[in-house]
Design a protein around this motif. Structure first.
Motif, PDB file in Angstrom:
ATOM      1  N   LEU A   1       0.797  -1.255  -0.059  1.00  0.00           N
ATOM      2  CA  LEU A   1      -0.207  -0.021   0.058  1.00  0.00           C
ATOM      3  C   LEU A   1       1.040   1.195   0.025  1.00  0.00           C
ATOM      4  N   LEU A   2       2.073   1.151   0.305  1.00  0.00           N
ATOM      5  CA  LEU A   2       2.959   2.189   0.019  1.00  0.00           C
ATOM      6  C   LEU A   2       2.815   2.649  -1.372  1.00  0.00           C
ATOM      7  N   ASP A   3       2.680   1.830  -2.189  1.00  0.00           N
ATOM      8  CA  ASP A   3       2.555   2.235  -3.748  1.00  0.00           C
ATOM      9  C   ASP A   3       1.472   3.280  -3.685  1.00  0.00           C
ATOM     10  N   ASP A   4       0.245   2.878  -3.157  1.00  0.00           N
ATOM     11  CA  ASP A   4      -0.874   3.669  -3.452  1.00  0.00           C
ATOM     12  C   ASP A   4      -0.718   4.956  -2.502  1.00  0.00           C
ATOM     13  N   ALA A   5      -0.150   4.702  -1.267  1.00  0.00           N
ATOM     14  CA  ALA A   5       0.332   6.043  -0.331  1.00  0.00           C
ATOM     15  C   ALA A   5       1.107   6.997  -1.073  1.00  0.00           C
ATOM     16  N   GLN A   6       2.148   6.565  -1.727  1.00  0.00           N
ATOM     17  CA  GLN A   6       3.209   7.493  -2.338  1.00  0.00           C
ATOM     18  C   GLN A   6       2.511   8.201  -3.424  1.00  0.00           C
ATOM     19  N   SER A   7       1.693   7.165  -4.352  1.00  0.00           N
ATOM     20  CA  SER A   7       0.997   7.816  -5.342  1.00  0.00           C
ATOM     21  C   SER A   7      -0.001   9.059  -4.849  1.00  0.00           C
ATOM     22  N   ALA A   8      -0.766   8.470  -3.788  1.00  0.00           N
ATOM     23  CA  ALA A   8      -1.846   9.415  -3.193  1.00  0.00           C
ATOM     24  C   ALA A   8      -1.038  10.637  -2.700  1.00  0.00           C
ATOM     25  N   ALA A   9      -0.058  10.496  -2.287  1.00  0.00           N
ATOM     26  CA  ALA A   9       0.698  11.651  -1.312  1.00  0.00           C
ATOM     27  C   ALA A   9       1.342  12.603  -2.651  1.00  0.00           C
ATOM     28  N   ALA A  10       1.652  12.003  -3.547  1.00  0.00           N
ATOM     29  CA  ALA A  10       2.166  12.976  -4.675  1.00  0.00           C
ATOM     30  C   ALA A  10       1.057  13.771  -5.290  1.00  0.00           C
ATOM     31  N   GLY A  11      -0.136  13.310  -5.427  1.00  0.00           N
ATOM     32  CA  GLY A  11      -1.492  13.761  -5.651  1.00  0.00           C
ATOM     33  C   GLY A  11      -1.845  15.048  -4.656  1.00  0.00           C
ATOM     34  N   LEU A  12      -1.919  14.453  -3.648  1.00  0.00           N
ATOM     35  CA  LEU A  12      -2.165  15.409  -2.423  1.00  0.00           C
ATOM     36  C   LEU A  12      -1.285  16.660  -2.634  1.00  0.00           C
ATOM     37  N   ALA A  13       0.070  16.412  -2.507  1.00  0.00           N
ATOM     38  CA  ALA A  13       1.040  17.419  -2.640  1.00  0.00           C
ATOM     39  C   ALA A  13       0.558  18.324  -3.633  1.00  0.00           C
ATOM     40  N   ARG A  14       0.260  18.015  -4.797  1.00  0.00           N
ATOM     41  CA  ARG A  14      -0.175  18.817  -6.034  1.00  0.00           C
ATOM     42  C   ARG A  14      -1.340  19.607  -5.683  1.00  0.00           C
ATOM     43  N   LEU A  15      -2.391  18.822  -4.957  1.00  0.00           N
ATOM     44  CA  LEU A  15      -3.367  19.787  -4.656  1.00  0.00           C
ATOM     45  C   LEU A  15      -3.396  20.755  -3.445  1.00  0.00           C
ATOM     46  N   VAL A  16      -2.255  20.545  -2.631  1.00  0.00           N
ATOM     47  CA  VAL A  16      -1.949  21.496  -1.446  1.00  0.00           C
ATOM     48  C   VAL A  16      -1.355  22.504  -2.218  1.00  0.00           C
ATOM     49  N   GLY A  17      -0.524  22.301  -3.193  1.00  0.00           N
ATOM     50  CA  GLY A  17       0.200  23.306  -3.772  1.00  0.00           C
ATOM     51  C   GLY A  17      -0.783  24.462  -4.464  1.00  0.00           C
ATOM     52  N   VAL A  18      -2.007  23.821  -4.861  1.00  0.00           N
ATOM     53  CA  VAL A  18      -2.904  24.633  -5.515  1.00  0.00           C
ATOM     54  C   VAL A  18      -3.424  25.708  -4.431  1.00  0.00           C
ATOM     55  N   THR A  19      -3.841  25.079  -3.137  1.00  0.00           N
ATOM     56  CA  THR A  19      -4.595  25.685  -2.209  1.00  0.00           C
ATOM     57  C   THR A  19      -3.586  26.638  -1.635  1.00  0.00           C
ATOM     58  N   ASP A  20      -2.264  26.451  -1.587  1.00  0.00           N
ATOM     59  CA  ASP A  20      -1.386  27.323  -0.807  1.00  0.00           C
ATOM     60  C   ASP A  20      -1.289  28.541  -1.712  1.00  0.00           C
ATOM     61  N   LEU A  21      -1.257  28.171  -3.075  1.00  0.00           N
ATOM     62  CA  LEU A  21      -1.020  29.295  -4.093  1.00  0.00           C
ATOM     63  C   LEU A  21      -2.026  30.382  -3.915  1.00  0.00           C
ATOM     64  N   ALA A  22      -3.168  29.778  -3.805  1.00  0.00           N
ATOM     65  CA  ALA A  22      -4.577  30.683  -3.858  1.00  0.00           C
ATOM     66  C   ALA A  22      -4.537  31.541  -2.806  1.00  0.00           C
ATOM     67  N   GLU A  23      -3.871  30.709  -1.290  1.00  0.00           N
ATOM     68  CA  GLU A  23      -3.890  31.615  -0.242  1.00  0.00           C
ATOM     69  C   GLU A  23      -2.783  32.736  -0.002  1.00  0.00           C
TER      70      GLU A  23
END
Length: 645
Positions: free
Chosen positions: A315-337
């Motif tokens: 599940l580290l495979d899914d976790a790493q993939s999800a973490a990479a996706g989450l980091a990209r989503l958080v990057g957008v929210t931080d940019l807007a803030e």
């Protein structure tokens, strides 16, 4: 904190990606409101796992009964207990996983809402630099991966981690030497996990970036297909698409090879651990330290770890993939803030430098509108608004706008505006004219507060902010462009986006103001007619009237129209201009004029050339001055019977 934005190629500056620490902090913030649900779910899963650990000792007890040659009746109790353990464990596991799943869905919904909210508030110029493909990839691919991880990986990961920890504790209770034997597999597993994580983090992040660049290229090629064919650029765009696709495929194959190597190392760890436990059991039974049943329970305990350990590591495979996706989503929210950089030369509060200063090249026309006085009544044509219209606006002194020494560039060496100064008196209508690329739309967006200038200041209803604050009666500024959108839903719902508390009479009054009530009344269900995607289709002119009706309902002090009548054909242009004129009555307005008839009807015309104000004054004065505006007027009017006010 976010990492510097990636550059796909050819100058495309993709949106930033959050660092690992910032992503973890964002995740904690998302979970914090549901801490009680998280603790309850984990507590129930712990209880379920502890109950399940009774299976191996009961099986060992059965082995001892058989090995000692005891009567068959002695097997009744352990068998009954096994059945009871299975029933209770099944119930508690279901309850715990349900609560964990509810936690995951709640956090996921909160993440989606925050992402959409922040994505809508992204700085427009930053989004343009990144391109729509990168944001589209985050909205679709990254959100999907996080969703999949939350719905499938999170419950299984929680269950596996608990099973591993408690099973190792149970091995120690049987005999600590069983635990030591089992731990021989741990170094191999840890090295495997470290080997995998160090490669997976950057690999999956690069894969997401490559997919975003690929989508951006496809969107640009398909969206501009006519232009691509017109300039014979098919081969070049095909090569670009192929290059980006090859990069995405190469990264995908690297991830497949990484997973295969990961599984191979895990199997080696399993064989080492199981062999060590069996050898330890043989020695301990031979020495009489434990019974055969206890050694059997220990072997079963370790064997039961195969599933949880493999699941947790896989599940580290899914976790790493999800973490990479989450980091990209958080990057957008931080940019807007992130706060917009303070424009250079901003005046002290209460001392707007631009107040009362004429822009360069602006003559002082006779009859300049006085502050606080609307001068637009003469240009309003067509049907008068009915008495039920929201209200007949009278511009207030706060509706004045002052632009001082504003400059803007979309990148190094790409200046668009050069120290533009401009004033709009309360209630005054100013038309911006100029050749394509003169900077009209950029100046309009800056005045509307949608975009921050590189230098200079803007004072007035927008206050120079990226998102204009909404007052008690609605937003202080509304921008209407030629690219309007008809939202899916009823016509009434579409209109109420501008004013949710508007009554049906208010909606009809707004439609009547912009000469749209007649066609709205002929729709199959009137205001209840579904429009937008899959509904009743509105042509470009009607869609623009709908946008103007929303402007009337929003009732802003300042209205900015950026070629808002450009999408209408020649037949509907005049009608749409009358609609725009009625919607602007009593408001301060800046109009980017697509047709010079709009300039004729304006109180003042401002001419831009190469990002600079070169002329300013009433239409008649500039038309007769034989300057840039006169040249534009002659070129535009041609054989037209140009109207004169």
């Amino acid at each position: 904190m976010t990492t510097p934005p990636h550059t796909a190629d050819e100058g495309a500056e993709l949106l930033p990606v959050a660092t690992a620490a910032r992503t973890r902090a964002a995740l904690r913030t998302l979970v914090r409101p549901d801490r009680g649900l998280a603790l309850t779910g984990i507590g129930v899963l712990v209880a379920a796992t502890v109950i399940g650990l009774l299976v191996q000792p009961l099986l060992g007890r059965i082995v001892d009964i058989v090995a000692d040659g005891r009567p068959a009746g002695d097997l009744t109790l352990p068998v009954v207990l096994l059945i009871a353990v299975a029933a209770v464990q099944g119930f508690t596991t279901t309850l715990g996983l349900t609560r964990v799943a509810r936690l995951g869905e709640t956090v996921l919904a909160r993440l989606r809402e925050q992402f959409v909210e922040h994505a809508l508030n992204l700085p427009a110029d930053r989004l343009e630099r990144a391109g729509s493909g990168d944001l589209t990839a985050r909205v679709t691919g990254d959100v999907a991966r996080v969703t999949e991880a939350v719905r499938s990986a999170l419950p299984e990961m929680a269950r596996s981690v608990l099973a591993i920890g408690l099973t190792l504790g149970a091995l120690a209770l049987l005999d600590v030497r069983f635990l030591l034997a089992a731990l021989l597999a741990v170094p191999v597993q840890l090295l495997t996990a470290r080997w995998y994580v160090r490669r997976a983090v950057t690999l999956y992040a690069d894969q997401r970036v490559a997919n975003g660049a690929q989508q951006q290229q496809l969107l640009e090629t398909i969206g501009g297909a006519v232009t691509v064919r017109g300039h014979r650029l098919e081969e070049r765009h095909t090569e670009r698409g192929a290059d980006r696709s090859r990069k995405a495929v190469d990264l995908t194959m690297r991830s497949v090879n990484l997973v295969l190597g990961f599984y191979g190392r895990l199997h080696i760890a399993e064989y080492i651990g199981l062999a060590a436990v069996l050898i330890a059991g043989f020695w301990l039974v031979r020495d009489g330290a434990v019974s055969i049943g206890t050694a059997t329970a220990a072997a079963l305990y370790f064997h039961s770890l195969f599933g949880p350990v493999n699941a947790a590591l896989v599940l580290l495979d899914d976790a790493q993939s999800a973490a990479a996706g989450l980091a990209r989503l958080v990057g957008v929210t931080d940019l807007a803030e992130q706060p917009e950089p303070k424009p250079a030369g901003k005046p002290e509060p209460g001392k707007p430098e631009a107040a009362g200063r004429p822009e360069p090249g602006r003559p002082e026309p006779a009859g300049k509108p006085e502050a606080g006085k609307a001068t637009r009544g003469k240009a309003t044509r067509g049907k008068a608004a009915p008495a039920s219209v929201p209200r007949q606006r009278v511009a207030s002194p706060e509706a004045a706008v002052s632009v001082h020494a504003v400059s803007h560039a979309y990148g190094p060496g790409r200046p668009v505006l050069h120290e533009v100064s401009l004033t709009l008196a309360p209630g005054e209508h100013v038309a911006l004219v100029g050749a394509s690329g003169a900077g009209k739309s950029t100046l309009a967006r800056i005045v509307a507060g949608v975009q921050q200038p590189t230098a200079g200041t803007v004072t007035g209803p927008t206050a120079g902010t990226v998102t204009a604050p909404a007052g008690p009666g609605g937003p202080s500024v509304v921008l209407v462009t030629q690219e309007v959108h008809v939202f899916t839903g009823t016509l009434a719902d579409d209109l109420r986006l501008a004013r949710p508390d508007a009554t049906d009479d208010d909606l009809r009054a707004a439609l009547a103001t912009v000469d749209a009530l007649d066609w709205a009344a002929t729709l199959p269900d009137g205001l209840a007619t579904v429009v937008g995607e899959g509904g009743h289709r509105l042509d470009a002119a009607r869609a623009q009237q709908l946008a103007l009706a929303r402007l009337v309902l929003a009732d802003p002090a300042l209205a900015v129209l950026d070629e808002a009548t450009a999408e209408a054909g020649s037949a509907g242009a005049r009608a749409l201009e009358r609609s725009a004129g009625a919607a602007l009555t009593g408001r301060t307005a800046l109009v980017v004029a697509h047709r010079l008839t709009q300039a004729v009807a304006a109180d003042r015309v401002v001419v831009l050339e190469a990002g600079r104000v070169v002329e300013s004054g009433p239409h008649e004065m500039l038309r007769d001055a034989d300057g840039p505006y006169a040249a534009l007027w002659r070129a535009w009017s041609g054989s037209r019977a140009a109207p004169h006010p």
